[in-house]
Write a protein that holds these residues in place. Structure first.
Motif, PDB file in Angstrom:
ATOM      1  N   GLN A 137       9.422   3.797   4.416  1.00  0.00           N
ATOM      2  CA  GLN A 137       8.944   4.186   3.089  1.00  0.00           C
ATOM      3  C   GLN A 137       8.799   5.699   2.967  1.00  0.00           C
ATOM      4  O   GLN A 137       8.695   6.423   3.962  1.00  0.00           O
ATOM      5  CB  GLN A 137       7.612   3.508   2.801  1.00  0.00           C
ATOM      6  N   LYS A 138       8.740   6.174   1.723  1.00  0.00           N
ATOM      7  CA  LYS A 138       8.646   7.602   1.461  1.00  0.00           C
ATOM      8  C   LYS A 138       7.222   8.127   1.573  1.00  0.00           C
ATOM      9  O   LYS A 138       7.008   9.335   1.707  1.00  0.00           O
ATOM     10  CB  LYS A 138       9.196   7.916   0.066  1.00  0.00           C
ATOM     11  N   ARG A 139       6.242   7.261   1.497  1.00  0.00           N
ATOM     12  CA  ARG A 139       4.844   7.704   1.541  1.00  0.00           C
ATOM     13  C   ARG A 139       4.001   6.628   2.227  1.00  0.00           C
ATOM     14  O   ARG A 139       4.397   5.476   2.341  1.00  0.00           O
ATOM     15  CB  ARG A 139       4.297   7.949   0.123  1.00  0.00           C
ATOM     16  N   LEU A 158       0.829  -1.206   0.000  1.00  0.00           N
ATOM     17  CA  LEU A 158       0.000   0.000   0.000  1.00  0.00           C
ATOM     18  C   LEU A 158       0.865   1.258   0.000  1.00  0.00           C
ATOM     19  O   LEU A 158       0.519   2.265  -0.620  1.00  0.00           O
ATOM     20  CB  LEU A 158      -0.924   0.017   1.221  1.00  0.00           C
ATOM     21  N   GLU A 159       1.967   1.202   0.712  1.00  0.00           N
ATOM     22  CA  GLU A 159       2.868   2.354   0.755  1.00  0.00           C
ATOM     23  C   GLU A 159       3.609   2.535  -0.569  1.00  0.00           C
ATOM     24  O   GLU A 159       3.814   3.660  -1.027  1.00  0.00           O
ATOM     25  CB  GLU A 159       3.901   2.170   1.870  1.00  0.00           C
ATOM     26  N   GLN A 160       3.995   1.441  -1.169  1.00  0.00           N
ATOM     27  CA  GLN A 160       4.860   1.496  -2.342  1.00  0.00           C
ATOM     28  C   GLN A 160       4.114   1.809  -3.632  1.00  0.00           C
ATOM     29  O   GLN A 160       4.714   2.282  -4.593  1.00  0.00           O
ATOM     30  CB  GLN A 160       5.612   0.168  -2.495  1.00  0.00           C
ATOM     31  N   ARG A 161       2.811   1.521  -3.661  1.00  0.00           N
ATOM     32  CA  ARG A 161       2.053   1.698  -4.900  1.00  0.00           C
ATOM     33  C   ARG A 161       1.022   2.815  -4.701  1.00  0.00           C
ATOM     34  O   ARG A 161      -0.022   2.613  -4.088  1.00  0.00           O
ATOM     35  CB  ARG A 161       1.384   0.384  -5.314  1.00  0.00           C
ATOM     36  N   TRP A 200      13.379   8.302   9.975  1.00  0.00           N
ATOM     37  CA  TRP A 200      12.400   7.292  10.377  1.00  0.00           C
ATOM     38  C   TRP A 200      12.621   6.832  11.823  1.00  0.00           C
ATOM     39  O   TRP A 200      11.701   6.274  12.451  1.00  0.00           O
ATOM     40  CB  TRP A 200      12.428   6.100   9.424  1.00  0.00           C
ATOM     41  N   LEU A 201      13.805   7.078  12.378  1.00  0.00           N
ATOM     42  CA  LEU A 201      14.033   6.738  13.783  1.00  0.00           C
ATOM     43  C   LEU A 201      13.103   7.541  14.699  1.00  0.00           C
ATOM     44  O   LEU A 201      12.718   7.072  15.783  1.00  0.00           O
ATOM     45  CB  LEU A 201      15.492   6.998  14.159  1.00  0.00           C
ATOM     46  N   LEU A 202      12.738   8.740  14.259  1.00  0.00           N
ATOM     47  CA  LEU A 202      11.796   9.544  15.041  1.00  0.00           C
ATOM     48  C   LEU A 202      10.423   8.892  15.079  1.00  0.00           C
ATOM     49  O   LEU A 202       9.677   9.052  16.055  1.00  0.00           O
ATOM     50  CB  LEU A 202      11.698  10.949  14.466  1.00  0.00           C
TER      51      LEU A 202
END
Length: 858
Positions: A402-404, A358-361, A480-482
């Motif tokens: 992921q970026k989104r 879902l994140e990647q597409r 992303w550690l945050l």
């Protein structure tokens, strides 16, 4: 005549009022003795039916007209303090005599003690208003004749059904739900939710009923089960949660003595006592009640999602074939779907993979109904052995990196019980209330709000909200550690003791199990331990005292930790409640951050991360082109941080070279150049801001045959528009250099005498879109600061699309401040920053969204 008729009606009104009062008292006694929702809902509707029919006859209304129950009353349900919605149907305009009788009728109904919402219309008027107003159209859907002409009522019903566009109705109700969710922060887990309007409330169930009725799919949950739109078990679950919510609302009305739908703290303990809910050793009765409410709302939202998808498959049966993603998943109707029903049973790792996909597409809008069912059924397969598997741990980290789509993934994992299975400590905080003056969300939802706030710092379209935070976040390595720190910062609440210290152990265990490097583990654990430190120092200590700053700097230790803590603190405070955050708190935190950073850097002021580097690079480019130091300052003083965040150093230097000697040019400045790689043309337009400028520009580009790949629209502090575009035309791909001068000449001439915007040709739909249609989406929401509105849209790309969008906005007097245009193949995902008086009105926003959707259809 009016006075005489009113006087004549008085005995009837008095008697009817007495019967209503006695009847309602009897219904309440009967309900409290044996609580059944139908006792009140159906019983009150029948009492009101009888009163209206009696009064109608007493008024001697002409036979050709009719009185009709609409809305919930039309459905035959009235809560104790609900309004009584009536439609008086006329065959034609009312004469003077009828107007007097109607006025006397309405006045008498109020004298009876009824809260009346009424309309007097002909059938033609009903249909005309319904066509423009989805609320009216919905109210009329459940119309029921009370008294008067059955012939006129039948005519109305027949014409209403003939005029009803089921597809348009479905889309409008979905938009309406999205708008309502946004108003309630898209969560049912507020500490004082509205049991009718909040996500997961009665309105969601009513909406399912309206769409089913409009589409002819059924009138109750059993009908939907017979149509196989839901399972028999889901039908039973829907009826169960519906009854619980109805009981809550009935009790609230009785408790408050008025139409009160909010589960306020004032009512929660009393409601718990009335419902027979007792306190436990660790939780108050109200907390037990609210936990039950949140579980109910969660089930409603799950089943709402399933049913809406199944409705869509019936109402829109022609939306493309399945697209194979891999051996386990496929895409059906823009939803992620299992290729085999037993996938999660055979391959439990696919549970986490589904969220990663879902994140990647970006084309995926969610999961199919059967995927959601399978997730819920198989959530318990996530056990100790599953959590210990290295591959599963790697998948979970991928979801975080992921970026989104990270926030949506975690919200879905929480909603379907996946997160509480994967992180056992999470189970204790699901639906856990926080009774304090700050938090308006349950603990789990607060954490997800903090995650949301951190995510927004990474998005350019939200840079205008908190530019400094975006700048710091984008300069923070492995940000992303945050997110990991956010997940664990409050996870130990409710256990007793210091939740910061207790949460450290959970965070450390997670980091060690997921094989994070020692440095990253130390940062996450430290953030969980100190997530309250910065807000405490900023708000409660004298930050003008050097010793206080030195002490805080000693706790922080280095700049990376300072930036991380500042970002987490900012997101955390704003995640407590929309009302808690204000400019004052923001300034306190900002001052502490800069003072501490200067100290950590040896008390030498330094430029902010990211933006300062970009500005320095731009200055170097200006020096390279022979411009003397400081020549840029006059222009840059008029540009705010949002401009610098959204342009590269090379673009900033290009704009500055063109404009530094004319920052207040009365003539429009247009400059074009071939883009790097010679795959398009970059165009810059600088002119005094003017009405409909963006509409003019998009129209001009469209008529010149260009497709707009990217646009950055900016308004300077001194009232100039500084807009830049990336244009492309495959037909001129080999000769872009030859048309640069043409573009500059044409735009300059048109901007001097703009006239009315001219619409470019609409263009053809591409073959890919015909076979795999992209369903357009539109949302208009206020930004964090409450000063602007953000328009987000997704649609299939085509020539003239931006012109259509800009024209709709201009027609409603909406001002465009900035725009981010993203063209992803055949798909566009655009974001616009807007202002306008109409945007404060929900009905107008809904109308604008519907107009935009009409223009986005291909």
């Amino acid at each position: 005549m009016y006075d005489a008729l009113t006087a004549a009606l008085q005995p009837t009104v008095t008697a009817a009022r007495r019967r209503l009062t006695a009847g309602m008292a009897a219904l309440r006694a009967q309900y409290e003795a044996r609580p059944q929702t139908a006792t009140v809902l159906k019983g009150r509707a029948q009492l009101v039916d009888a009163a209206i029919s009696t009064l109608w006859a007493a008024c001697a209304m002409p036979p050709p007209i009719a009185v009709v129950a609409v809305g919930g009353y039309g459905r035959g349900e009235l809560f104790p303090a609900s309004d009584v919605d009536l439609l008086i149907l006329l065959p034609g305009p009312a004469d003077a005599d009828l107007q007097v009788r109607l006025a006397a009728l309405v006045g008498a109904l109020w004298d009876m003690g009824l809260e009346i919402g009424h309309a007097v219309r002909t059938v033609d008027e009903c249909l005309a208003i319904a066509a423009d107003d989805i609320t009216v159209q919905t109210n009329l859907l459940e119309a029921r004749l009370l008294a008067g002409s059955a012939t006129l009522f039948d005519e109305f019903c027949e014409r209403y059904r003939a005029a009803l566009d089921v597809r348009a109705f479905f889309k409008a109700k979905r938009l309406e739900q999205e708008q309502r969710y946004a108003r309630f922060n898209e969560t049912p887990y507020a500490l004082e939710p509205n049991c009718k309007e909040s996500p997961g409330g009665l309105r969601d169930l009513q909406m399912l009923g309206w769409i089913a009725r409009a589409a002819g799919l059924g009138r109750n949950w059993r009908d939907l089960a017979r149509r196989r739109l839901i399972t028999g078990g889901e039908a039973g679950e829907l009826r169960k949660v519906e009854r619980f919510l109805q009981h809550l609302r009935i009790r609230l009305h009785y408790l408050a003595g008025r139409a009160e739908d909010r589960l306020l703290f004032d009512h929660q303990e009393k409601l718990a006592a009335i419902l027979g809910i007792e306190a436990t050793a660790t939780r108050r009765a109200s907390e037990v009640l609210m936990q039950r409410y949140y579980v109910t709302a969660k089930i409603v939202m799950q089943l709402n999602t399933v049913l809406l998808q199944n409705y869509g498959s019936v109402i829109f049966p022609d939306r493309g074939a399945a697209i194979v993603v891999n051996a386990r998943f496929q895409v059906v109707r823009e939803l992620l779907d299992l290729r085999e029903e037993d996938l999660f049973e055979r391959e439990p790792a696919a549970i986490l993979e589904s969220f990663l996909l879902l994140e990647q597409r970006s084309e995926l809008k969610g999961m199919s109904a059967r995927t959601l069912r399978a997730l819920w059924i198989n959530r318990n397969r996530i056990n100790a052995a599953f959590r210990a598997h290295p591959g599963h741990r790697a998948l979970f980290l991928q979801i975080l990196q992921q970026k989104r789509g990270i926030l949506h993934a975690f919200r879905r994992m929480n909603e379907y019980g996946i997160l509480s299975r994967y992180i056992p400590a999470w189970r204790r905080i699901v639906g856990q209330m926080q009774h304090d003056l700050f938090h308006v969300y349950t603990v789990d939802q607060h954490i997800l709000m903090v995650l949301r706030n951190l995510r927004r710092f990474t998005m350019g379209e939200h840079a205008h909200e908190y530019p400094l935070m975006t700048r710091l976040m984008m300069g923070f390595e492995r940000h992303w550690l945050l997110y990991v720190a956010a997940l664990f910062h409050d996870i130990a609440k409710g256990r007793g003791g210091d939740h910061s210290r207790l949460g450290m152990a959970d965070a450390r265990e997670f980091c060690v199990h997921h094989v994070l490097p020692g440095e990253d583990t130390a940062l996450v654990v430290w953030l969980v331990e100190h997530h309250l430190t910065m807000s405490h120092v900023a708000q409660k200590e004298d930050t003008s005292d050097p010793e206080i700053i030195e002490r805080f700097a000693a706790v922080v230790g280095d700049e990376r930790r300072l930036v991380a803590l500042y970002l987490l603190t900012h997101a955390d405070v704003r995640g407590t409640s929309p009302k808690v955050w204000n400019g004052w708190k923001g300034k306190l935190l900002e001052d502490l951050f800069f003072a501490t950073r200067r100290l950590l850097r040896g008390a030498t002021p330094q430029e902010a991360l990211g933006l300062d580097d970009r500005l320095e690079d731009a200055r170097k480019l200006l020096r390279y082109h022979g411009l003397r130091p400081g020549i840029e300052e006059a222009l840059w003083a008029q540009l705010d941080p949002v401009y610098f965040m959204r342009h590269s150093a090379e673009e900033i230097a290009w704009h500055t070279r063109v404009l530094y000697h004319r920052p207040r040019s009365e003539q429009a400045v247009v400059k074009a150049r071939v883009a790097e790689g010679e795959d398009g043309v970059q165009v810059m337009v600088f002119t005094r801001d003017q009405k409909d400028l963006f509409v003019h520009l998009t129209g001009l580009f469209g008529r010149m045959g260009f497709s707009i790949l990217d646009a950055k629209v900016h308004t300077t502090r001194h009232g100039f528009a500084l807009d830049s575009f990336m244009l492309q035309d495959p037909g001129h791909a080999a000769s872009y250099r030859n048309i640069v001068t043409l573009i500059e000449h044409e735009l300059s001439a048109r901007l001097q005498q703009p006239g009315a915007p001219e619409r470019p040709a609409r263009g053809r739909m591409s073959r890919q879109v015909r076979h795999f249609p992209i369903t357009p989406e539109v949302s208009i929401r206020p930004d964090e600061a409450g000063r602007h509105y953000v328009l987000s849209l997704t649609a299939a790309d085509r020539p003239g699309l931006l012109f259509d969008v800009a024209s709709v906005l201009a027609a409603h007097g909406i001002r465009l401040h900035t725009a981010k245009i993203a063209t992803l193949g055949e798909r566009v995902e655009d974001t616009f920053l807007l202002t306008g008086q109409v945007l404060a009105q929900d009905a107008q926003v809904l109308k604008i969204e519907r107009e935009l959707l009409e223009h986005l259809q291909v």
